[in-house]
Design a protein around this motif. Structure first.
Motif, PDB file in Angstrom:
ATOM      1  N   GLU A 121      69.394  28.538  32.305  1.00  0.00           N
ATOM      2  CA  GLU A 121      68.940  29.416  31.225  1.00  0.00           C
ATOM      3  C   GLU A 121      67.570  30.001  31.535  1.00  0.00           C
ATOM      4  N   ASP A 122      67.448  31.312  31.454  1.00  0.00           N
ATOM      5  CA  ASP A 122      66.170  31.990  31.633  1.00  0.00           C
ATOM      6  C   ASP A 122      65.365  31.845  30.345  1.00  0.00           C
ATOM      7  N   ARG A 123      64.230  31.120  30.420  1.00  0.00           N
ATOM      8  CA  ARG A 123      63.433  30.862  29.225  1.00  0.00           C
ATOM      9  C   ARG A 123      62.020  31.414  29.329  1.00  0.00           C
ATOM     10  N   LEU A 124      61.777  32.310  30.270  1.00  0.00           N
ATOM     11  CA  LEU A 124      60.431  32.825  30.450  1.00  0.00           C
ATOM     12  C   LEU A 124      59.884  33.459  29.174  1.00  0.00           C
ATOM     13  N   ALA A 125      60.710  34.242  28.484  1.00  0.00           N
ATOM     14  CA  ALA A 125      60.248  34.926  27.278  1.00  0.00           C
ATOM     15  C   ALA A 125      59.917  33.957  26.153  1.00  0.00           C
ATOM     16  N   LEU A 126      60.507  32.765  26.194  1.00  0.00           N
ATOM     17  CA  LEU A 126      60.317  31.803  25.112  1.00  0.00           C
ATOM     18  C   LEU A 126      59.233  30.775  25.389  1.00  0.00           C
ATOM     19  N   GLU A 127      58.842  30.634  26.635  1.00  0.00           N
ATOM     20  CA  GLU A 127      57.875  29.598  26.985  1.00  0.00           C
ATOM     21  C   GLU A 127      56.493  30.210  27.219  1.00  0.00           C
ATOM     22  N   GLU A 128      55.761  30.387  26.128  1.00  0.00           N
ATOM     23  CA  GLU A 128      54.437  31.010  26.206  1.00  0.00           C
ATOM     24  C   GLU A 128      53.496  30.221  27.101  1.00  0.00           C
ATOM     25  N   GLY A 129      53.567  28.893  27.011  1.00  0.00           N
ATOM     26  CA  GLY A 129      52.689  28.068  27.825  1.00  0.00           C
ATOM     27  C   GLY A 129      52.901  28.287  29.310  1.00  0.00           C
ATOM     28  N   MET A 130      54.139  28.501  29.710  1.00  0.00           N
ATOM     29  CA  MET A 130      54.433  28.750  31.117  1.00  0.00           C
ATOM     30  C   MET A 130      53.915  30.127  31.543  1.00  0.00           C
ATOM     31  N   ARG A 131      54.075  31.106  30.662  1.00  0.00           N
ATOM     32  CA  ARG A 131      53.548  32.445  30.985  1.00  0.00           C
ATOM     33  C   ARG A 131      52.031  32.411  31.098  1.00  0.00           C
ATOM     34  N   GLU A 132      51.386  31.636  30.233  1.00  0.00           N
ATOM     35  CA  GLU A 132      49.926  31.518  30.292  1.00  0.00           C
ATOM     36  C   GLU A 132      49.469  30.868  31.590  1.00  0.00           C
ATOM     37  N   ARG A 133      50.322  30.070  32.178  1.00  0.00           N
ATOM     38  CA  ARG A 133      49.983  29.431  33.452  1.00  0.00           C
ATOM     39  C   ARG A 133      50.297  30.328  34.645  1.00  0.00           C
ATOM     40  N   GLY A 134      50.830  31.530  34.372  1.00  0.00           N
ATOM     41  CA  GLY A 134      50.956  32.532  35.417  1.00  0.00           C
ATOM     42  C   GLY A 134      52.298  32.641  36.093  1.00  0.00           C
ATOM     43  N   VAL A 135      53.332  31.954  35.611  1.00  0.00           N
ATOM     44  CA  VAL A 135      54.621  32.063  36.273  1.00  0.00           C
ATOM     45  C   VAL A 135      55.301  33.372  35.906  1.00  0.00           C
ATOM     46  N   THR A 136      56.089  33.887  36.825  1.00  0.00           N
ATOM     47  CA  THR A 136      56.823  35.135  36.576  1.00  0.00           C
ATOM     48  C   THR A 136      58.317  34.900  36.436  1.00  0.00           C
ATOM     49  N   ARG A 137      58.742  33.653  36.639  1.00  0.00           N
ATOM     50  CA  ARG A 137      60.132  33.259  36.397  1.00  0.00           C
ATOM     51  C   ARG A 137      60.127  31.812  35.936  1.00  0.00           C
ATOM     52  N   PHE A 138      61.016  31.493  34.998  1.00  0.00           N
ATOM     53  CA  PHE A 138      61.088  30.128  34.487  1.00  0.00           C
ATOM     54  C   PHE A 138      62.480  29.882  33.945  1.00  0.00           C
ATOM     55  N   HIS A 139      63.234  29.063  34.649  1.00  0.00           N
ATOM     56  CA  HIS A 139      64.588  28.712  34.245  1.00  0.00           C
ATOM     57  C   HIS A 139      64.672  27.213  33.961  1.00  0.00           C
ATOM     58  N   GLU A 140      65.433  26.885  32.939  1.00  0.00           N
ATOM     59  CA  GLU A 140      65.755  25.502  32.630  1.00  0.00           C
ATOM     60  C   GLU A 140      67.201  25.278  33.070  1.00  0.00           C
ATOM     61  N   VAL A 141      67.428  24.193  33.815  1.00  0.00           N
ATOM     62  CA  VAL A 141      68.739  23.964  34.410  1.00  0.00           C
ATOM     63  C   VAL A 141      69.213  22.552  34.084  1.00  0.00           C
ATOM     64  N   ALA A 142      70.452  22.447  33.617  1.00  0.00           N
ATOM     65  CA  ALA A 142      71.021  21.153  33.258  1.00  0.00           C
ATOM     66  C   ALA A 142      72.136  20.787  34.229  1.00  0.00           C
ATOM     67  N   TYR A 143      72.136  19.527  34.650  1.00  0.00           N
ATOM     68  CA  TYR A 143      73.152  19.014  35.556  1.00  0.00           C
ATOM     69  C   TYR A 143      73.777  17.754  34.963  1.00  0.00           C
ATOM     70  N   LEU A 144      75.022  17.519  35.285  1.00  0.00           N
ATOM     71  CA  LEU A 144      75.666  16.249  35.014  1.00  0.00           C
ATOM     72  C   LEU A 144      75.761  15.493  36.328  1.00  0.00           C
ATOM     73  N   LEU A 145      75.125  14.336  36.391  1.00  0.00           N
ATOM     74  CA  LEU A 145      75.215  13.469  37.568  1.00  0.00           C
ATOM     75  C   LEU A 145      76.155  12.324  37.240  1.00  0.00           C
ATOM     76  N   THR A 146      77.091  12.046  38.122  1.00  0.00           N
ATOM     77  CA  THR A 146      78.018  10.940  37.922  1.00  0.00           C
ATOM     78  C   THR A 146      77.832   9.933  39.055  1.00  0.00           C
ATOM     79  N   ARG A 147      77.534   8.708  38.697  1.00  0.00           N
ATOM     80  CA  ARG A 147      77.268   7.662  39.693  1.00  0.00           C
ATOM     81  C   ARG A 147      78.534   7.386  40.487  1.00  0.00           C
ATOM     82  N   ARG A 148      78.401   7.507  41.784  1.00  0.00           N
ATOM     83  CA  ARG A 148      79.565   7.273  42.641  1.00  0.00           C
ATOM     84  C   ARG A 148      79.947   5.787  42.618  1.00  0.00           C
ATOM     85  N   THR A 149      81.228   5.546  42.750  1.00  0.00           N
ATOM     86  CA  THR A 149      81.726   4.174  42.671  1.00  0.00           C
ATOM     87  C   THR A 149      81.734   3.474  44.015  1.00  0.00           C
ATOM     88  N   VAL A 150      81.555   4.227  45.106  1.00  0.00           N
ATOM     89  CA  VAL A 150      81.514   3.616  46.431  1.00  0.00           C
ATOM     90  C   VAL A 150      80.315   4.143  47.182  1.00  0.00           C
TER      91      VAL A 150
END
Length: 305
Positions: A276-305
């Motif tokens: 998700e592109d959240r640059l427009a919503l994250e004022e604190g990140m923009r104030e720190r000077g970033v020009t792109r900011f994405h939040e990314v979610a992953y599902l990790l599944t513990r391997r059985t072997v």
């Protein structure tokens, strides 16, 4: 907790008892990342654990915790059924729900949310102030109680706290489960301690992996994998961004999809859930000077072997 620690859970429960899924940018949606997510001390390679946690504790004591969210994390709400499928709920230990780990938990309201949803939560954090504030804000008694730990978990390095969250009248008839808070250095948990705590069914990591220094990520993933049972799942939330204006890279540190897959190696299967592109919503990140900011979610599944 698991079988070996069931007595601990029972003691905590008795003592404590005595005392929308988000599909897009909702109107008025709040920021999810503060001006600084977590202090550099977490996971710093150099120094003893006490030194490693010093900056973290100082920020909590000074109430400089801009990374803390006062609302339930939308990623957890959105992907809760993926992380904790209702069709495969465990039925052992009196029918209690999944055991869920929250590493580097702070005073996350997500722990209270999970407890009120019927899950048994264990958070880990190195700052005593975070534990105290969570108890003051969410415990039915306004405080936590100390409980004994398995002997394999050294009492000079870790303290276990337990509390029963306040019932939410709007949540229906579900009785909250006890929340356990392990105070200590997450990176100091080894295989022996992990086995004694009994591996977890699931974990929610938002603000944990992105907080540790890059050179400590592999060790962090090793600790996390030791704490997750085979087949267990982790909802991992990371960020992608360019360097900050002052030249620093974090925290929160960027972790790309390739880096996530490399870190997980043969320990976890990795599935991208959303970016998700959240640059427009994250004022604190923009104030720190970033020009792109994405939040990314992953599902990790513990391997059985």
């Amino acid at each position: 907790l698991g079988r070996r620690a069931s007595a601990v859970a029972g003691t905590a429960l008795a003592a404590a008892a005595a005392a929308a899924a988000v599909a897009g940018h909702a109107p008025g949606e709040r920021r999810r990342w503060g001006a600084s997510t977590s202090p550099r001390a977490v996971g710093c390679s150099e120094g003893a654990p006490a030194e490693r946690l010093a900056s973290w504790k100082a920020r909590w004591d000074a109430k400089r915790t801009s990374w803390h969210l006062t609302d339930i994390n939308p990623n957890l709400q959105r992907h809760l059924d993926v992380l904790l499928p209702k069709s495969s709920q465990p039925v052992g230990l009196g029918g209690l729900g999944y055991r869920v780990l929250v590493p580097l938990c702070g005073k996350s309201v997500d722990m209270a949310f999970l407890s009120r949803s019927g899950y048994r939560v264990v958070g880990v954090d190195g700052a005593a102030q975070a534990v105290q504030e969570f108890a003051a804000e969410h415990s039915a008694t306004g405080a936590s109680i100390g409980v004994a730990m398995p002997p394999e978990v050294p009492a000079d390095k870790f303290k276990m706290h337990a509390l029963m969250p306040i019932c939410d009248a709007d949540a229906g008839a579900i009785m909250p489960q006890p929340v356990m808070l392990l105070e200590g250095d997450f990176l100091a948990l080894g295989p022996k301690e992990a086995a004694a705590l009994v591996p977890f069914d699931a974990a929610f990591d938002r603000g944990g992996l992105v907080a540790v220094e890059p050179q400590d990520r592999a060790h962090y993933l090793q600790v996390l994998s030791d704490l997750i049972a085979p087949g267990g799942r982790v909802l991992l939330v990371v960020v992608e961004h360019d360097p900050f204006a002052n030249g620093t890279l974090g925290p929160p540190h960027e972790i790309t999809e390739n880096e996530v897959k490399t870190l997980c190696g043969n320990r976890f299967e990795v599935k991208l859930l959303h970016r998700e592109d959240r640059l427009a919503l994250e004022e604190g990140m923009r104030e720190r000077g970033v020009t792109r900011f994405h939040e990314v979610a992953y599902l990790l599944t513990r391997r059985t072997v």
